[in-house]
Design a protein around this motif. Sequence first.
Motif, PDB file in Angstrom:
ATOM      1  N   PRO A  15       0.826  -1.216   0.000  1.00  0.00           N
ATOM      2  CA  PRO A  15       0.000   0.000   0.000  1.00  0.00           C
ATOM      3  C   PRO A  15       0.856   1.260   0.000  1.00  0.00           C
ATOM      4  O   PRO A  15       1.986   1.269   0.487  1.00  0.00           O
ATOM      5  N   GLY A  16       0.290   2.328  -0.533  1.00  0.00           N
ATOM      6  CA  GLY A  16       1.004   3.595  -0.593  1.00  0.00           C
ATOM      7  C   GLY A  16       1.169   4.226   0.772  1.00  0.00           C
ATOM      8  O   GLY A  16       0.516   3.839   1.741  1.00  0.00           O
ATOM      9  N   GLU A  25       8.559   2.112   3.157  1.00  0.00           N
ATOM     10  CA  GLU A  25       8.179   0.975   2.335  1.00  0.00           C
ATOM     11  C   GLU A  25       8.225  -0.311   3.150  1.00  0.00           C
ATOM     12  O   GLU A  25       8.295  -1.398   2.600  1.00  0.00           O
ATOM     13  N   GLN A  26       8.189  -0.189   4.476  1.00  0.00           N
ATOM     14  CA  GLN A  26       8.300  -1.337   5.357  1.00  0.00           C
ATOM     15  C   GLN A  26       7.018  -1.638   6.117  1.00  0.00           C
ATOM     16  O   GLN A  26       6.772  -2.784   6.475  1.00  0.00           O
ATOM     17  N   ILE A  27       6.203  -0.624   6.384  1.00  0.00           N
ATOM     18  CA  ILE A  27       5.028  -0.837   7.226  1.00  0.00           C
ATOM     19  C   ILE A  27       3.926   0.129   6.803  1.00  0.00           C
ATOM     20  O   ILE A  27       4.196   1.245   6.352  1.00  0.00           O
ATOM     21  N   TYR A  28       2.678  -0.339   6.916  1.00  0.00           N
ATOM     22  CA  TYR A  28       1.517   0.470   6.544  1.00  0.00           C
ATOM     23  C   TYR A  28       0.380   0.117   7.496  1.00  0.00           C
ATOM     24  O   TYR A  28       0.192  -1.050   7.860  1.00  0.00           O
ATOM     25  N   VAL A  29      -0.409   1.119   7.892  1.00  0.00           N
ATOM     26  CA  VAL A  29      -1.576   0.906   8.751  1.00  0.00           C
ATOM     27  C   VAL A  29      -2.767   1.617   8.122  1.00  0.00           C
ATOM     28  O   VAL A  29      -2.644   2.755   7.647  1.00  0.00           O
ATOM     29  N   GLY A  30      -3.910   0.962   8.106  1.00  0.00           N
ATOM     30  CA  GLY A  30      -5.104   1.599   7.564  1.00  0.00           C
ATOM     31  C   GLY A  30      -6.363   0.910   8.052  1.00  0.00           C
ATOM     32  O   GLY A  30      -6.313  -0.188   8.617  1.00  0.00           O
ATOM     33  N   ARG A  31      -7.493   1.562   7.843  1.00  0.00           N
ATOM     34  CA  ARG A  31      -8.777   0.946   8.176  1.00  0.00           C
ATOM     35  C   ARG A  31      -9.147  -0.043   7.078  1.00  0.00           C
ATOM     36  O   ARG A  31      -9.052   0.271   5.889  1.00  0.00           O
ATOM     37  N   PHE A  32      -9.572  -1.220   7.482  1.00  0.00           N
ATOM     38  CA  PHE A  32      -9.854  -2.286   6.527  1.00  0.00           C
ATOM     39  C   PHE A  32     -10.913  -1.862   5.526  1.00  0.00           C
ATOM     40  O   PHE A  32     -10.753  -2.035   4.311  1.00  0.00           O
ATOM     41  N   GLU A  33     -12.012  -1.286   6.020  1.00  0.00           N
ATOM     42  CA  GLU A  33     -13.124  -0.945   5.140  1.00  0.00           C
ATOM     43  C   GLU A  33     -12.748   0.159   4.153  1.00  0.00           C
ATOM     44  O   GLU A  33     -13.193   0.162   3.000  1.00  0.00           O
ATOM     45  N   THR A  34     -11.888   1.083   4.579  1.00  0.00           N
ATOM     46  CA  THR A  34     -11.412   2.129   3.667  1.00  0.00           C
ATOM     47  C   THR A  34     -10.497   1.541   2.601  1.00  0.00           C
ATOM     48  O   THR A  34     -10.554   1.920   1.427  1.00  0.00           O
ATOM     49  N   GLY A  35      -9.660   0.601   3.018  1.00  0.00           N
ATOM     50  CA  GLY A  35      -8.744  -0.027   2.074  1.00  0.00           C
ATOM     51  C   GLY A  35      -9.463  -0.774   0.966  1.00  0.00           C
ATOM     52  O   GLY A  35      -9.020  -0.773  -0.189  1.00  0.00           O
ATOM     53  N   LEU A  36     -10.582  -1.417   1.286  1.00  0.00           N
ATOM     54  CA  LEU A  36     -11.335  -2.128   0.253  1.00  0.00           C
ATOM     55  C   LEU A  36     -11.911  -1.165  -0.777  1.00  0.00           C
ATOM     56  O   LEU A  36     -12.063  -1.512  -1.950  1.00  0.00           O
ATOM     57  N   SER A  95     -15.832  -3.591  10.610  1.00  0.00           N
ATOM     58  CA  SER A  95     -14.953  -2.534  11.099  1.00  0.00           C
ATOM     59  C   SER A  95     -13.655  -3.178  11.548  1.00  0.00           C
ATOM     60  O   SER A  95     -13.666  -4.107  12.364  1.00  0.00           O
ATOM     61  N   GLY A  96     -12.550  -2.697  11.008  1.00  0.00           N
ATOM     62  CA  GLY A  96     -11.278  -3.291  11.378  1.00  0.00           C
ATOM     63  C   GLY A  96     -10.099  -2.448  10.952  1.00  0.00           C
ATOM     64  O   GLY A  96     -10.240  -1.443  10.255  1.00  0.00           O
ATOM     65  N   ILE A  97      -8.926  -2.872  11.391  1.00  0.00           N
ATOM     66  CA  ILE A  97      -7.670  -2.203  11.060  1.00  0.00           C
ATOM     67  C   ILE A  97      -6.706  -3.249  10.527  1.00  0.00           C
ATOM     68  O   ILE A  97      -6.655  -4.378  11.032  1.00  0.00           O
ATOM     69  N   VAL A  98      -5.955  -2.892   9.493  1.00  0.00           N
ATOM     70  CA  VAL A  98      -4.963  -3.788   8.918  1.00  0.00           C
ATOM     71  C   VAL A  98      -3.586  -3.151   9.045  1.00  0.00           C
ATOM     72  O   VAL A  98      -3.426  -1.943   8.864  1.00  0.00           O
ATOM     73  N   ILE A  99      -2.608  -3.975   9.382  1.00  0.00           N
ATOM     74  CA  ILE A  99      -1.206  -3.556   9.388  1.00  0.00           C
ATOM     75  C   ILE A  99      -0.464  -4.449   8.404  1.00  0.00           C
ATOM     76  O   ILE A  99      -0.481  -5.680   8.536  1.00  0.00           O
ATOM     77  N   CYS A 100       0.146  -3.831   7.400  1.00  0.00           N
ATOM     78  CA  CYS A 100       0.948  -4.541   6.406  1.00  0.00           C
ATOM     79  C   CYS A 100       2.416  -4.246   6.695  1.00  0.00           C
ATOM     80  O   CYS A 100       2.768  -3.092   6.961  1.00  0.00           O
TER      81      CYS A 100
END
Length: 295
Positions: A15-16, A25-36, A95-100
């Motif tokens: 993710p950007g 370019e190592q870690i990303y955090v976002g809301r799951f529903e927004t990411g979809l 509702s959720g949060i994803v960490i890549c």
Amino acid sequence: MTQQKKTDRLFQPFPGPADPAYTSEQIYVGRFETGLQQWPERQHPHRHAFFEVFWFREGGIKLFHDFASYEIGPQTLVFVSPGQIHTWVVSQDISGIVICFFEEAVALRIGQGNLRRDFPFFSTYKGPPLLQMTSRAQHLDFLSEAALDAFYQPGEKREELVTAYLTAALIEALRAYKASPSHRSVSAAAQLTRDFHLLAEEHYLDRKQVQDYANMLGVTANHLVQSVREITGTTPGHLLRDRLILEAKRLLIHTEDTIAEIAHVLSFSDPSVFGRWFKAQQGDSPGQFRASFHL
């Protein structure tokens, strides 16, 4: 188009950044529903070269994870490792949060520098890739929101702060995992079996003999076979075949690569050899198996 490019079509990019000033370019955090909404293609089968941790606090969702499916309720952690093909069927109230993140972002900060070894729920052979965390839901709500806030707030050591919250969440998950009755004690055979699986995940394409793994693990082949059979009920050779079959199925179903190209990727000397081997394992030829999913 080369073979590698065609096969890589399954891989979705990292993710950007949260903002133009943050170029991690190592870690990303976002809301799951927004990411979809931002990346709707991720509701189709795909895989990544990085790890993902999802914290679902509300709603329901269905995860298709390789060739298994899981109904996921609220207050659940879900783990996806590099290379695993997955997709989602989402409810309206999710509702959720994803960490890549890439392994090097966190692995050397804790444990021995190998996420699959230090956190067994990332391993591909350990069953459902999820943990129900009801008793620690409030704490995981805090950690996930804190990671999200830190990711989007400018300032020094931002990546280090986000990684600290991620590390805390992984340790919470590890404690819950080890507290479950089936994981309270780890025998020598279980440890050896886990080490075998870790090596197999890394080398299944270029090391197909059980003796190779016994040599790498510093044990005899007989001891490795006995230990793996004690824990899994099957042999290391059978597990290696299962892993190769899984990758063959992934490529047959989720790519447009020819049978010859897939045979090459899987290190078979000739497409006909791959075809005979696949049919012996599955009962159908590669072409028949592919066609059965495209009806």
